[in-house]
Design a protein around this motif. Sequence first.
Motif, mmCIF file in Angstrom:
data_model
loop_
_atom_site.group_PDB
_atom_site.id
_atom_site.type_symbol
_atom_site.label_atom_id
_atom_site.label_comp_id
_atom_site.label_asym_id
_atom_site.label_seq_id
_atom_site.Cartn_x
_atom_site.Cartn_y
_atom_site.Cartn_z
ATOM 1 N N GLY A 175 0.722 -1.172 0.068
ATOM 2 C CA GLY A 175 -0.047 -0.065 -0.087
ATOM 3 C C GLY A 175 0.758 1.373 -0.080
ATOM 4 N N VAL A 176 2.110 1.290 0.145
ATOM 5 C CA VAL A 176 2.926 2.303 0.147
ATOM 6 C C VAL A 176 3.387 2.845 -1.314
ATOM 7 N N VAL A 177 2.976 3.933 -1.936
ATOM 8 C CA VAL A 177 3.357 4.674 -3.060
ATOM 9 C C VAL A 177 4.839 4.982 -3.199
ATOM 10 N N GLY A 178 5.315 5.863 -2.094
ATOM 11 C CA GLY A 178 6.517 6.459 -2.144
ATOM 12 C C GLY A 178 6.701 7.797 -1.544
ATOM 13 N N LEU A 179 7.461 8.266 -1.524
ATOM 14 C CA LEU A 179 7.750 9.648 -1.161
ATOM 15 C C LEU A 179 7.033 10.695 -2.523
ATOM 16 N N LEU A 180 6.332 11.581 -2.138
ATOM 17 C CA LEU A 180 5.672 12.365 -3.359
ATOM 18 C C LEU A 180 6.894 13.144 -4.068
ATOM 19 N N ILE A 181 7.645 13.537 -3.385
ATOM 20 C CA ILE A 181 8.914 14.506 -4.109
ATOM 21 C C ILE A 181 9.470 13.455 -5.059
ATOM 22 N N ASP A 182 9.728 12.167 -4.808
ATOM 23 C CA ASP A 182 10.434 11.475 -5.880
ATOM 24 C C ASP A 182 9.704 11.279 -7.000
ATOM 25 N N PHE A 183 8.245 11.697 -7.315
ATOM 26 C CA PHE A 183 7.275 11.489 -8.251
ATOM 27 C C PHE A 183 7.148 12.883 -9.396
ATOM 28 N N VAL A 184 7.465 13.976 -8.398
ATOM 29 C CA VAL A 184 7.062 15.329 -9.053
ATOM 30 C C VAL A 184 8.115 15.816 -9.726
#
Length: 173
Positions: A130-139
């Motif tokens: 259920g963990v996608v990851g840190l938002l900063i890594d995708f933006v």
Amino acid sequence: MTSRPATPPTAETPLGTAVLSERIGTGGAAMSAAIHARLEGVGQGPKALMATKDPTIVGLVADRFEAPEHLTQAFAAALGDRLQCMVVEDADRGVALLEDLRRSNKGRGSIVSRRPPFVAGARTTSHGEGVVGLLIDFVSRDAADDALAASLFGDVLVVERADVAVRLRREGE
């Protein structure tokens, strides 16, 4: 991550958990347009600040970053009203612009420095179901906005469901 999760992602922030209920029907560009449409009419302050064409103004926070389609709502939920803050190169000049705005009664606004003097927090992330990851890594962003990104959403953990956020909070992660 090319497919959309079955349920909208949730953004967990130090202030709590934002559960996202809206679905994105079109692409990320449409969400960006929706964010800007929502900002349209928010107030005259940001418009008045932009109209000054002062070189210290870089633009709205919403204009500095681009989240992938499946995370745009998590991004919007995590940033909230900060999406409409003006990003400035020179904080002192930004404060002077806010004072001019106040004196002229053209609305109100907020600023954030493009280069914050101190960005707290260590990059930690949780893994597991259920963990996608840190938002900063995708933006996506310009490298010049890295410190700003870290200060605004560097510690935002995106999870697939609210129950995952609750579990992680209980576990102290």
